[in-house]
Design a protein around this motif. Structure first.
Motif, PDB file in Angstrom:
ATOM      1  N   ILE A 160       0.867  -1.140  -0.074  1.00  0.00           N
ATOM      2  CA  ILE A 160      -0.058   0.113  -0.036  1.00  0.00           C
ATOM      3  C   ILE A 160       0.835   1.362  -0.043  1.00  0.00           C
ATOM      4  O   ILE A 160       0.341   2.379  -0.413  1.00  0.00           O
ATOM      5  CB  ILE A 160      -0.967  -0.116   1.348  1.00  0.00           C
ATOM      6  N   GLU A 161       2.041   1.036   0.489  1.00  0.00           N
ATOM      7  CA  GLU A 161       2.997   2.382   0.644  1.00  0.00           C
ATOM      8  C   GLU A 161       3.503   2.577  -0.776  1.00  0.00           C
ATOM      9  O   GLU A 161       3.484   3.579  -1.426  1.00  0.00           O
ATOM     10  CB  GLU A 161       3.939   2.071   1.592  1.00  0.00           C
ATOM     11  N   LEU A 162       3.890   1.337  -1.542  1.00  0.00           N
ATOM     12  CA  LEU A 162       4.177   1.523  -2.998  1.00  0.00           C
ATOM     13  C   LEU A 162       3.130   2.198  -3.801  1.00  0.00           C
ATOM     14  O   LEU A 162       3.440   2.968  -4.653  1.00  0.00           O
ATOM     15  CB  LEU A 162       4.746   0.198  -3.516  1.00  0.00           C
ATOM     16  N   SER A 163       2.081   1.697  -3.650  1.00  0.00           N
ATOM     17  CA  SER A 163       0.810   2.001  -4.418  1.00  0.00           C
ATOM     18  C   SER A 163       0.489   3.517  -4.183  1.00  0.00           C
ATOM     19  O   SER A 163       0.308   4.402  -5.212  1.00  0.00           O
ATOM     20  CB  SER A 163      -0.299   1.410  -4.064  1.00  0.00           C
ATOM     21  N   ARG A 164       0.640   3.875  -2.799  1.00  0.00           N
ATOM     22  CA  ARG A 164       0.417   5.627  -2.767  1.00  0.00           C
ATOM     23  C   ARG A 164       1.470   6.450  -3.210  1.00  0.00           C
ATOM     24  O   ARG A 164       1.152   7.588  -3.346  1.00  0.00           O
ATOM     25  CB  ARG A 164       0.369   5.527  -1.027  1.00  0.00           C
ATOM     26  N   ALA A 165       2.563   5.767  -3.116  1.00  0.00           N
ATOM     27  CA  ALA A 165       3.877   6.604  -3.770  1.00  0.00           C
ATOM     28  C   ALA A 165       3.860   6.586  -5.204  1.00  0.00           C
ATOM     29  O   ALA A 165       4.765   7.239  -5.610  1.00  0.00           O
ATOM     30  CB  ALA A 165       4.921   6.102  -3.140  1.00  0.00           C
ATOM     31  N   ALA A 166       2.934   5.885  -5.887  1.00  0.00           N
ATOM     32  CA  ALA A 166       3.120   5.928  -7.333  1.00  0.00           C
ATOM     33  C   ALA A 166       2.982   7.256  -7.898  1.00  0.00           C
ATOM     34  O   ALA A 166       2.203   8.102  -7.613  1.00  0.00           O
ATOM     35  CB  ALA A 166       2.124   4.717  -7.911  1.00  0.00           C
ATOM     36  N   VAL A 167       3.796   7.372  -9.186  1.00  0.00           N
ATOM     37  CA  VAL A 167       3.561   8.539  -9.968  1.00  0.00           C
ATOM     38  C   VAL A 167       2.587   7.955 -10.910  1.00  0.00           C
ATOM     39  O   VAL A 167       2.876   7.593 -12.158  1.00  0.00           O
ATOM     40  CB  VAL A 167       4.987   8.946 -10.558  1.00  0.00           C
ATOM     41  N   LYS A 168       1.378   8.422 -10.953  1.00  0.00           N
ATOM     42  CA  LYS A 168       0.401   7.901 -11.832  1.00  0.00           C
ATOM     43  C   LYS A 168       0.077   9.021 -13.060  1.00  0.00           C
ATOM     44  O   LYS A 168       0.186  10.164 -12.586  1.00  0.00           O
ATOM     45  CB  LYS A 168      -0.895   7.461 -11.173  1.00  0.00           C
TER      46      LYS A 168
ATOM     47  N   LEU B 257       2.074   0.333 -11.836  1.00  0.00           N
ATOM     48  CA  LEU B 257       3.274   1.196 -11.373  1.00  0.00           C
ATOM     49  C   LEU B 257       4.065   1.761 -12.128  1.00  0.00           C
ATOM     50  O   LEU B 257       4.715   2.953 -12.127  1.00  0.00           O
ATOM     51  CB  LEU B 257       4.138   0.480 -10.054  1.00  0.00           C
ATOM     52  N   GLU B 258       4.452   1.055 -13.282  1.00  0.00           N
ATOM     53  CA  GLU B 258       5.210   1.559 -14.360  1.00  0.00           C
ATOM     54  C   GLU B 258       4.327   2.210 -15.346  1.00  0.00           C
ATOM     55  O   GLU B 258       5.054   2.430 -16.578  1.00  0.00           O
ATOM     56  CB  GLU B 258       6.226   0.443 -14.823  1.00  0.00           C
ATOM     57  N   ASN B 259       3.361   2.392 -15.144  1.00  0.00           N
ATOM     58  CA  ASN B 259       2.261   3.094 -16.121  1.00  0.00           C
ATOM     59  C   ASN B 259       2.015   2.356 -17.421  1.00  0.00           C
ATOM     60  O   ASN B 259       1.704   3.008 -18.528  1.00  0.00           O
ATOM     61  CB  ASN B 259       2.882   4.477 -16.342  1.00  0.00           C
ATOM     62  N   ASN B 260       1.810   1.274 -17.352  1.00  0.00           N
ATOM     63  CA  ASN B 260       1.471   0.371 -18.387  1.00  0.00           C
ATOM     64  C   ASN B 260      -0.319  -0.004 -18.340  1.00  0.00           C
ATOM     65  O   ASN B 260      -0.539  -0.055 -17.074  1.00  0.00           O
ATOM     66  CB  ASN B 260       2.208  -1.137 -18.410  1.00  0.00           C
TER      67      ASN B 260
ATOM     68  N   GLY C 143      -1.756  -7.432  -7.240  1.00  0.00           N
ATOM     69  CA  GLY C 143      -0.344  -7.725  -7.467  1.00  0.00           C
ATOM     70  C   GLY C 143       0.217  -7.262  -5.994  1.00  0.00           C
ATOM     71  O   GLY C 143      -0.338  -7.129  -5.059  1.00  0.00           O
ATOM     72  N   GLY C 144       1.758  -7.146  -6.108  1.00  0.00           N
ATOM     73  CA  GLY C 144       2.373  -6.947  -4.912  1.00  0.00           C
ATOM     74  C   GLY C 144       3.717  -6.444  -5.159  1.00  0.00           C
ATOM     75  O   GLY C 144       4.438  -6.566  -6.288  1.00  0.00           O
ATOM     76  N   GLY C 145       4.467  -5.786  -4.346  1.00  0.00           N
ATOM     77  CA  GLY C 145       5.722  -5.169  -4.417  1.00  0.00           C
ATOM     78  C   GLY C 145       5.813  -4.137  -5.490  1.00  0.00           C
ATOM     79  O   GLY C 145       4.790  -3.246  -5.664  1.00  0.00           O
ATOM     80  N   ARG C 146       6.566  -4.232  -6.463  1.00  0.00           N
ATOM     81  CA  ARG C 146       6.775  -3.519  -7.500  1.00  0.00           C
ATOM     82  C   ARG C 146       5.981  -3.728  -8.839  1.00  0.00           C
ATOM     83  O   ARG C 146       6.275  -3.325  -9.998  1.00  0.00           O
ATOM     84  CB  ARG C 146       8.292  -3.021  -7.756  1.00  0.00           C
ATOM     85  N   ALA C 147       4.997  -4.863  -8.290  1.00  0.00           N
ATOM     86  CA  ALA C 147       4.585  -5.141  -9.673  1.00  0.00           C
ATOM     87  C   ALA C 147       2.946  -5.231  -9.226  1.00  0.00           C
ATOM     88  O   ALA C 147       2.412  -6.332  -8.880  1.00  0.00           O
ATOM     89  CB  ALA C 147       4.788  -6.763 -10.113  1.00  0.00           C
TER      90      ALA C 147
ATOM     91  N   VAL D 176      -1.005  -3.165  -9.790  1.00  0.00           N
ATOM     92  CA  VAL D 176      -1.811  -2.319 -10.798  1.00  0.00           C
ATOM     93  C   VAL D 176      -2.499  -1.213  -9.705  1.00  0.00           C
ATOM     94  O   VAL D 176      -2.699  -1.504  -8.355  1.00  0.00           O
ATOM     95  CB  VAL D 176      -3.124  -3.010 -11.469  1.00  0.00           C
ATOM     96  N   VAL D 177      -2.536   0.072 -10.040  1.00  0.00           N
ATOM     97  CA  VAL D 177      -3.045   1.019  -9.224  1.00  0.00           C
ATOM     98  C   VAL D 177      -4.270   1.831  -9.741  1.00  0.00           C
ATOM     99  O   VAL D 177      -4.521   1.894 -11.100  1.00  0.00           O
ATOM    100  CB  VAL D 177      -2.033   2.109  -8.716  1.00  0.00           C
ATOM    101  N   PRO D 178      -4.999   2.520  -8.814  1.00  0.00           N
ATOM    102  CA  PRO D 178      -5.021   2.824  -7.455  1.00  0.00           C
ATOM    103  C   PRO D 178      -5.368   1.259  -6.919  1.00  0.00           C
ATOM    104  O   PRO D 178      -6.448   0.829  -6.672  1.00  0.00           O
ATOM    105  CB  PRO D 178      -5.763   3.655  -7.097  1.00  0.00           C
ATOM    106  N   MET D 179      -4.312   0.594  -5.923  1.00  0.00           N
ATOM    107  CA  MET D 179      -4.558  -0.301  -5.164  1.00  0.00           C
ATOM    108  C   MET D 179      -5.611  -0.319  -4.238  1.00  0.00           C
ATOM    109  O   MET D 179      -6.444  -1.498  -4.362  1.00  0.00           O
ATOM    110  CB  MET D 179      -3.154  -0.860  -4.291  1.00  0.00           C
ATOM    111  N   GLU D 180      -5.841   0.784  -3.531  1.00  0.00           N
ATOM    112  CA  GLU D 180      -7.003   0.834  -2.656  1.00  0.00           C
ATOM    113  C   GLU D 180      -8.205   0.714  -3.287  1.00  0.00           C
ATOM    114  O   GLU D 180      -9.310  -0.068  -2.946  1.00  0.00           O
ATOM    115  CB  GLU D 180      -6.835   1.865  -1.679  1.00  0.00           C
TER     116      GLU D 180
END
Length: 559
Positions: free
Chosen positions: A8-16, A263-266, A113-117, A119-123
């Motif tokens: 959830i921290e990675l998702s929240r920090a994502a630059v979408k 997270l990588e905008n794909n 998904g999880g970690g650096r793989a 889909v967002v917004p995860m919540e």
């Protein structure tokens, strides 16, 4: 030592990126993008329809070994592979199912998904998302209400209240609702009868939304839903009750595929969510078809292990939608392999090469099964920090003896950079033209023989048993013209057998079918096996106990 951020921290920090920008990469014009906020959208039906006739890209299925508490990372690998394909210059789209609230607040967690793989917004994806599940729940329960209302106002269709098969649903694990009595309290409240609740992801309407090709097909399928039978055992349908048109109205927006990003905008289509242990476990046909017409490679996930999700992907979704998969990825972890080899969860951190060799039989069985459909296979070893070089080598050696390659993947920690080798090899495999897909059985085979075929060829069981009333019901389905339908076996996901404790690759076990249900609208017959429940219960300590809002009103504890 630095601590790796939580999902959830990675998702929240994502630059979408704005979702319109993600859509533009796929040549989806802005008028066809229906935004739900800044980072998710539905795609307009007229644009989806305009893609008909376009050449399809390559279809890659991601499946897995039998799931264990040690974790396999199938969804994470699906997302990572999509990112990896885009990183090597391929135009790829990910296709996932929407998560159910039941597992999110129960035990399994979310499905973004999880970690650096991820889909967002995860919540949002793990909670209410675009409201699809709520629409499906409402449409299902509208039909249930109209069944009881019809009986209350005179029962002109002659429904036998003892033979009503349409239950209610909610998207939550709630064992108290499995079996209930409705309409208590006197004549004003209707005619009392026994019924119950299933979880929304087990609803036939969920399956219909995921198998329908467009709104016209949806409406026709809804009308075919069988809600119960008359005393002479003739069927009464949603169309007979004049309920299907209103149900379609509730589902109008739910039929539109949801576009989000990694997270990588794909790009990723996250749409539909039938469970794979009690339904067919695949992303919607609409989303998959749309993705195939927009991309060179589509990476689609099917639920649980290959004995459930992959078999139903091939025998139900591909059969019904005319899809022809080009390659399959089977996800495994050393930890899960060791559990299948008899190692307790508490001991998974210690090296045990012999347990890897023993537990690899589970992976081997799944490889054989997927290849039996004529689909070429590659194995993705989802890396954990506790994996040792000897364990990884033992697993790769085992897989190589089966004529299959295993690739170590570090996408959880590294994103696309950790899965580039698998991406290159999957693209080559999908492009090789070696796929010769065919379902496991023909439409003409009797229903019981279809069940026996899955049990013997996929589960490696010795026989199927069933009570006389179940066998009679299968014969009745055939007499009513439903014998051509495929079968959807509902069983525990944790074993090839119906005993969740029987790990590895058991053989010669008995599969008992305790109930069969006709899903005439979805277009398959469900065989409920062993002790599987269509309404799960919460564990002793549900995940809900640890999900909360912090001082900034941000969600914590969601995984």
């Amino acid at each position: 030592m630095s601590v790796f951020p939580t999902d959830i921290e990675l998702s929240r920090a994502a630059v979408k990126k704005p979702i319109q920008e993600i859509a533009a990469r796929l040549d989806i014009p802005e008028p066809a993008v229906i935004p739900y906020g800044r980072d998710k959208a539905k795609i307009d039906q007229s644009f989806v329809s305009s893609l008909a006739g376009k050449r399809d890209g390559k279809l890659v299925l991601v499946t897995a070994i039998s799931p264990t508490p040690a974790g396999e990372g199938k969804t994470t690998t699906t997302v990572g592979l999509g990112d990896g394909l885009n990183a090597i210059g391929k135009r790829a789209i990910i296709c996932l199912r929407e998560p159910s609230l039941g597992p999110c607040f129960g035990q399994k967690g979310g499905a973004a998904g999880g970690g650096r793989a991820q889909v967002v917004p995860m919540e949002d994806i793990n909670l209410h998302f675009t409201g699809d599940f709520h629409a499906i729940t409402s449409a299902h329960n509208l039909l249930a209400a109209m069944v009881d209302n019809h009986i209350h106002w005179g029962n002109a269709l002659g429904l036998d209240s003892r033979r009503i098969v349409w239950r209610r649903v909610c998207d939550m694990n709630d064992r108290a609702l499995r079996d209930i009595v409705v309409s208590l309290g006197g004549p004003a409240n209707g005619i009392p009868r026994e019924t119950g609740f299933d979880i929304t992801v087990a609803s036939e309407i969920m399956a219909i939304v995921c198998l329908a090709t467009d709104m016209l097909d949806l409406e026709a399928r809804l009308a075919r839903i069988v809600v119960g039978y008359r005393p002479d055992k003739t069927a009464v349908t949603a169309g007979d009750l004049k309920a299907s048109d209103a149900m379609a109205v509730l589902l109008k927006d739910a039929m539109l595929p949801n576009l989000v990003q990694t997270l990588e905008n794909n790009p990723a289509f996250v749409h539909g969510g039938p469970f794979a242990n009690i339904a067919h476990g695949c992303n919607s046909v609409v989303a998959t078809r749309t993705a195939l017409r927009l991309a060179d490679y589509v990476v689609a996930e099917a639920g649980f292990g290959a004995d459930l999700g992959a078999e139903k992907f091939f025998d139900i979704k591909c059969r019904k939608a005319g899809l022809r998969p080009d390659a399959a990825v089977i996800v495994a972890t050393v930890r899960a392999i060791k559990m299948n080899g008899g190692v307790a969860r508490s001991d998974l951190g210690s090296e045990n090469v012999e347990a890897v060799r023993k537990g690899a039989a589970n992976l081997g069985r799944h490889i054989e099964n997927v290849r039996s459909f004529g689909v070429p296979v590659i194995v993705a070893i989802n890396h954990f920090g506790t994996d040792t070089a000897a364990e990884l080598e033992a697993l790769k050696t085992y897989v190589a003896r089966l004529g299959v390659e295993a690739v170590l993947c570090r996408h959880w920690a590294e994103g696309s950079a950790g899965i580039l080798e698998l991406a290159e090899k999957v693209a080559a495999l999908a492009d090789s033209g070696t796929a010769d897909f065919a379902p496991l059985y023909s439409d003409e085979l009797p229903l019981l023989e279809k069940i026996e075929t899955v049990v013997k060829r996929i589960y490696r069981g010795r026989a199927v048993t069933a009570e006389p009333q179940v066998l009679n019901q299968l014969e009745a389905f055939e007499e009513q013209g439903f014998g051509h339908l495929p079968v959807c076996l509902a069983k525990t996901p944790y074993s090839f057998s119906t005993d969740p404790r029987l790990l590895g690759a058991p053989e010669n076990h008995i599969v008992h079918v305790r109930e069969v249900r006709l899903a005439a609208g979805a277009g398959f017959v469900v065989a409920i096996c062993g002790d599987i429940m269509t309404m799960p219960g919460l564990p002793r300590v549900p995940a809900a106990e640890h999900i909360y809002l912090d001082e900034q009103a941000q969600i914590e504890g969601l995984s």
